[in-house]
Design an enzyme around this catalytic site. Sequence first.
Site, PDB file in Angstrom:
ATOM      1  N   HIS A 817      -0.836   2.994  -2.538  1.00 52.09           N
ATOM      2  CA  HIS A 817       0.319   2.122  -2.357  1.00 52.09           C
ATOM      3  C   HIS A 817       1.548   2.820  -2.918  1.00 52.09           C
ATOM      4  CE1 HIS A 817      -2.690  -1.400  -2.263  1.00 52.09           C
ATOM      5  NE2 HIS A 817      -2.366  -1.030  -1.038  1.00 52.09           N
ATOM      6  N   GLU A 820       3.616   1.867  -6.017  1.00 52.11           N
ATOM      7  CA  GLU A 820       2.964   1.791  -7.324  1.00 52.11           C
ATOM      8  C   GLU A 820       3.060   3.134  -8.042  1.00 52.11           C
ATOM      9  OE1 GLU A 820       0.044  -1.684  -5.567  1.00 52.11           O
ATOM     10  OE2 GLU A 820      -0.849   0.211  -6.190  1.00 52.11           O
ATOM     11  N   HIS A 914      -4.015   2.044  -9.314  1.00 54.30           N
ATOM     12  CA  HIS A 914      -3.000   1.180  -8.697  1.00 54.30           C
ATOM     13  C   HIS A 914      -2.013   0.671  -9.738  1.00 54.30           C
ATOM     14  CE1 HIS A 914      -4.598   0.248  -4.557  1.00 54.30           C
ATOM     15  NE2 HIS A 914      -5.589   0.956  -5.085  1.00 54.30           N
ATOM     16  N   GLU A 999      -5.799  -1.028 -12.460  1.00 58.50           N
ATOM     17  CA  GLU A 999      -4.487  -1.638 -12.278  1.00 58.50           C
ATOM     18  C   GLU A 999      -3.659  -1.438 -13.536  1.00 58.50           C
ATOM     19  OE1 GLU A 999      -3.365  -3.093  -9.610  1.00 58.50           O
ATOM     20  OE2 GLU A 999      -5.095  -3.739  -8.413  1.00 58.50           O
TER      21      GLU A 999
HETATM   22 ZN   LIG Z   1      -2.082  -1.285  -5.146  1.00 63.94          ZN
END
Ligand SMILES: [Zn+2]
Length: 1166
Positions: A817, A820, A914, A999
């Site tokens: 992504h 990010e 992420h 994350e």
């Molecule tokens: Zn992500």
Amino acid sequence: MGLRHVLFLWILVNNKSKSSSDKDVILNILSVLTDLLSLGTGRRIHYVISKGGTEALLQALAIAARTEPPDHSILLPLLRLLARVGQRDRKFGLKVQKAEATDIILGLARRNLSHHLYLTHCLWVLRVCASNVTTGTTLGTNGTMELLFKVITPYSKRHVRTVRAAIEALAALLKSKSNSRRAVNKGYLGGLLRLYQDWHHHDVSNNYIYIRRGLLLCLKHITNIQLGRETFLGSLGMEILFTSVQDCLSCKNLDPIITTATQILRKCYPKEPLPVATLRSSYSFPLPGIAKSENPYEGSEGKWLNGDYESDGEEETEKDLDNEDVESKEEDYDLETDVNKLKTRPVLDRPEEELGQYEAMCPELSHNFQEFESEPEEEKTLEDKTESSAPFHFIPNATSVKHANYRWRKQSATEMGPDPKEKDFKVPLQNLTKKEKCRWHPIDEKRDIIKAAQDAGSCEDEDRAKSHAITLRPLPNEAAWYKKMFYSECEYSINPSPGGRLESSDVATNLLEKHQGDIPFHSPRIYIAKAKCVKSIPDYKDLAFPDFWGHQSPPYSKPMLERKYGVQRDKVLDDVRRLIQPDDVIGRTVFDLDEPSHSSPRLPGSLTFFSKFESGNLRKAIQVREFEYDLIMNADVNSNQHHQWFYFEVRDMKLAVPYRFNVINCEKFNSQFNYGMQLVIYSVKEALQGRPRWLRAGYDICYYKNHYCCSAAAGGGMSGKCYYTLTFSIKFPHNDDVCYLAYHYPYTYSAMMAHLDILEQNRNPKKVYWRQQTLCQTLGGNPCPLLTITAMPESKKRDDLEQFYNRPYVFLMARVHPGESNASWVMKGTLEFLVSSDPIADLLRKCFIFKIVPMLNPDGVINGNHRCSLSGDDLNRQWLTPNSQVHPTIYHAKGLLYYLRSIGRAPLVFCDYHGHSQKKNVFLYGCSIKETLWQAGCMVDTAVITEDVGYRTLPKILDKVAPAFVMNSCSFLVEKSRESTARVVVWREIGVLRSYTMESTYCGCSHGLYKGLQLGTQELEEMGSKLCLGLLILHLKSLPCSKKLMAQAALLLDLEEEITDRAQRSCSNSSLETDDEPPCVEEIDYNTDSSSDGERDFSELDQEIQECLSWAEGETEDEGLTTGQSCSSKALRGLYISSQPTPNSTALPLRSTALGVYSGFESSPA
Ligand SMILES: [Zn+2]
């Protein structure tokens, strides 16, 4: 006598004696009941409800009302009890209708229009009845509103209780849409506005806040319907409320009024389409000729783009688009509840023979290490270089830099250094030059650049002109400063420009002469070389200064921003002002990606914007007022959504002036910007003075729903979609500076490519096995690098080579992504640690072979996307069936994993990095069958399903060794909505037990060592290195190790001690909550329709009823002015001295004692 007995008696009397002969008994029972219910809390009332108390009361009411003349000594306590019980009885409306009580109560009210005490009692019950929409609608058709309008008067000190009860009953009635429609048609809306204005003007001492707010609540409900909003606008409602709110702002007691008025203003603010010609990205990319099932230009996200624009304003459904991190509540819970589906391993998604191609991506398995024999000369020099550049081998470790005062030291308003007044600006540069010498050999530099150019040979061949075009963005041009910078310092520059005029490329050259290798693992020269080869859709010709020059984390962390009370309200009102005072609005487009003519020459009195550089994505900037700008982000390429990331340049600012920026096309329904997160800013002047850094900055930050929406024309059918505003204010640190603002610390593709080169050069080739290959080319034609890192074998001996070949794999990826960027900083930390000379890294390399894809979505990163690739697809939703043409990086990453599995070498750990925009801390998502089934509420014999709980080991270790990591934030559910993510597919298809998404918050930490602090790049990098440490400990704990390895580890780690030490530290940090966010000081109202208006607060009506008892005491048939006055002032005392019990009175047999603490709407948050 217990409650149960009273109730029993009551029902008995009710049923048996239909006459009034037992009046005394009834009165006594009512009295006891009232006492009992007012003593306790809701529990007693709920008990009464559960035992049929409501029905009994309604039945008693029917009997009492039938007697002629009505006996008010029974009716009044009955009505009071009904009001108190009814508001807590969810089925009250139904019960009232069953007992046909609406007519009875309405009849009573009509009879008592002139008796305010009786009337008030009826109105209370009417209000409670109306809170059920069906009952409310019935009441509406029976003329209740007309009756109420007879009672509600303009400002008067008489009968304020009755007026209040009538207004509140009306507000409850207007929750029904048909009642609202009827009210508008009868002209009541204008009437309500006039009444509100009248009370507002006359109530100068603010004695009747509840009446004013009650009128606003009526307006709030009426304007829920389109007709209501139109009529409101036509009646100058916006102006009236806006003006009245201005009068209220200075008085904090009036918050309830301000809040409600602001909600109405936001709701009625006419919807406007976003000021762009089309929502589609300014950039489009023709996809290779693949027949996609849908219009390829819509991407996979195109499914919901249907419907009509605001077709039915009545039911205004709001599609809060949130396809990222918040769970989508899908009906289909198959995967989550079906053991077999969770357990089965789907078949290979491609022909098996295809896997052969990935053998080449595992050169380590066939490497014969002949070089051990004839060690070339070059090896030595490299070795030497490694030695000399020892400082490079620092292990990113945020804690080591932070000592007692690691918290942000309060600095002056500018948040940065002083204006460059000359004093010490030479010093850092000189320092840099000296330092640089020991780090970088110019010859190496040249070689690097040549090598870089060769690596990217394709771009040279195809488009020579393109690669020449890259220039550094012009620097600040403040004359004196500029001269000093370049003429005094650069006299001996190799390439002085003829005529003394410095072209911007010369500026770059000169800067480079002065500045090389100041920042660890960064080289502007290599950056430029890499950037030249990047293929972008807009064909970038400029470099953003921060990416080129580099970022060095400041030696402190910044706490999360404390939210200022009322900041959102103030911003919203400021937005409404645009409508009320349109003459103040400049409305000038100062930057437009679609019409570059707007962008260039500098407009006097406005900022200059720019974003056509790697990862930049500003689409449009509109100057709203002198120091306020609306900003629109570009959608992801080939898409018309995903606005969250932003990165742009701004110049021509004035010093220390507060500029307000509004990013007006955000899409998520909530943001960490509401919970202490700040954006980042980079000042070129600061950088040139030796402070090259992105800093958290901005104040008055909030995030709320705005009045923009998608028009059918611009949205291509994506209608009714709403947008959110991120607003922030900034004071720039210097006059006429060039600054860059971004959502989060940028990390471009060129930065990554440059970083890999530097890492490779600085590793110790005797110890570190390093191979950089290309996983594949992206759609946009950029290479996606694949790294292999492990330890060189100890020797060429068979045992050592065997140990080398048999090391288990660890597979790491990041940045699927593009928005990010935090993931890239974590990855940077991992890579630097992995190639470092740290003995732990040395050991770790001997334990594993690392396969790393540091940037899975280069095109997205390059072109300033937030979420998608050039195809407009979210690549982390393509893992089930990636298309080799459209999703090459996913296709081949999965292919490589398949290959590893096919040779029996599936990774021990898989981790995809992420960033998380809704939560704090760093945490892992993993996969567990059992936890998924439990969560889904499945009754499964867990004894039958055996599951290796090894997936929990790594997060547990990280919880102890990584200060930003929080175990309690981790989740191991396999959600249906994540079925096609890397984590779930690698778990199910490749069979990796430890398959994770890591994350990292964009914001900061709520627990542990960094509690209350926003994360900087240093903490993110540290997380990356701590993951490595975690992997080593995991290995030692869960895999058989050689004695030698164990001994080395024991020497290095002192494992147990480290772990217990950490454990103690994290334990001392209180208990972990599971809630994402504590409530804000200011109630955050993302939507315009807030249900939190305190109307359901039971204690409010209870209090009113309670107070009335002492009032009833002095009540006479013709209520006098004095009584009314004393009542209202008593009521007011009740409002502000909330815990004071109402004075007891002995005159009335039915009195009771007030014990409840008043917590109605008037008690505004402190
Ligand atoms: Zn992500």
